[in-house]
Design a protein around this motif. Structure first.
Motif: not given
Length: 253
Positions: A167-189
């Protein structure tokens, strides 16, 4: 050639949130062209561009797609509903024009993945372009609830399937942003980390998400991210996709 850093792009990317309420305002044709052209600039495997985009603006078709997606009202209310398709139909046809039978290659799992990944990369470019123009987007995987009906409605030929909608259009409301997983949980060296090494970060994230849900629902919802994912994924879903893909020309081994 040196590429100048652009912190505005980073800010745009990191500010993303899904928009599910849209104003009754249409996207201009020049903006739509910019979005699609930006989508086309995405990388694709061997420059094959194994995707197609169907822009749905017809109210009747949007209404049906909203129903197929699980009665999602934003599919109807958005300015444009884009359906991103993995597309090997075009490749098969141009090969036949050259006297080459591509059946064995096209029906491989690899080519299914190539076309699906191409469609996903293009869609994300479209999402970024739309947000850069001040628009909002939300992905709609619910189209896969009724893949046969969607394919029929959009008149998709064999070797084409709908990966998801947007869906694309002009926002009718801007919700809070959902927190993402911490880097330590998804990025491994250098190597994948064992679950035990990241579990403490998941526990911390669970509490962050619990607080997020409590705040967003005014105390009604309090589960953690781990609980949400487990409850959402524990039952098999869309088990007809394999047979649909096979009938649509993607017979996965």
């Amino acid at each position: 050639m040196n590429v100048e850093p652009n912190p505005d792009v980073l800010k745009l990317l990191q500010n993303h949130r899904s928009i599910r309420k849209f104003r009754d305002q249409k996207i201009s044709d020049p903006d739509l062209v910019n979005i699609i052209t930006s989508a086309q600039a995405a990388p694709s495997s061997s420059h094959g561009q194994s995707y197609s985009i169907i822009g749905v603006t017809d109210p009747i078709r949007k209404k049906k797609l909203a129903e197929y997606a699980g009665s999602q009202p934003q599919v109807e209310s958005c300015s444009h509903f884009l359906v991103f398709c993995a597309d090997l139909y075009r490749l098969e046809k141009i090969a036949l024009q050259q006297g080459v039978n591509m059946t064995a290659a096209i029906e491989s799992t690899e080519m299914f993945m190539v076309a699906t990944i191409d469609a996903a990369l293009v869609a994300q470019n479209a999402a970024i372009a739309a947000e850069a123009l001040g628009l909002g987007i939300v992905y709609t995987g619910g189209l896969r609830n009724h893949p046969y009906e969607v394919a029929q409605l959009l008149e998709l030929p064999k070797r084409v399937y709908p990966v998801f909608g947007m869906c694309i259009g002009y926002p009718g409301e801007i919700p809070d942003q959902k927190p993402r997983l911490p880097l330590e949980a998804i990025y491994f060296e250098n190597k994948y980390k064992r679950f035990e090494e990241v579990n403490k970060h998941l526990h911390q994230y669970d509490e962050i998400m619990r607080a997020y849900y409590l705040n967003r629902t005014h105390g009604i919802r309090s589960e953690t991210w781990s609980e949400t994912m487990t409850n959402k994924r524990k039952r098999p879903r869309r088990m007809n996709m394999k047979s649909f893909l096979s009938e649509q020309g993607f017979p996965l081994a």
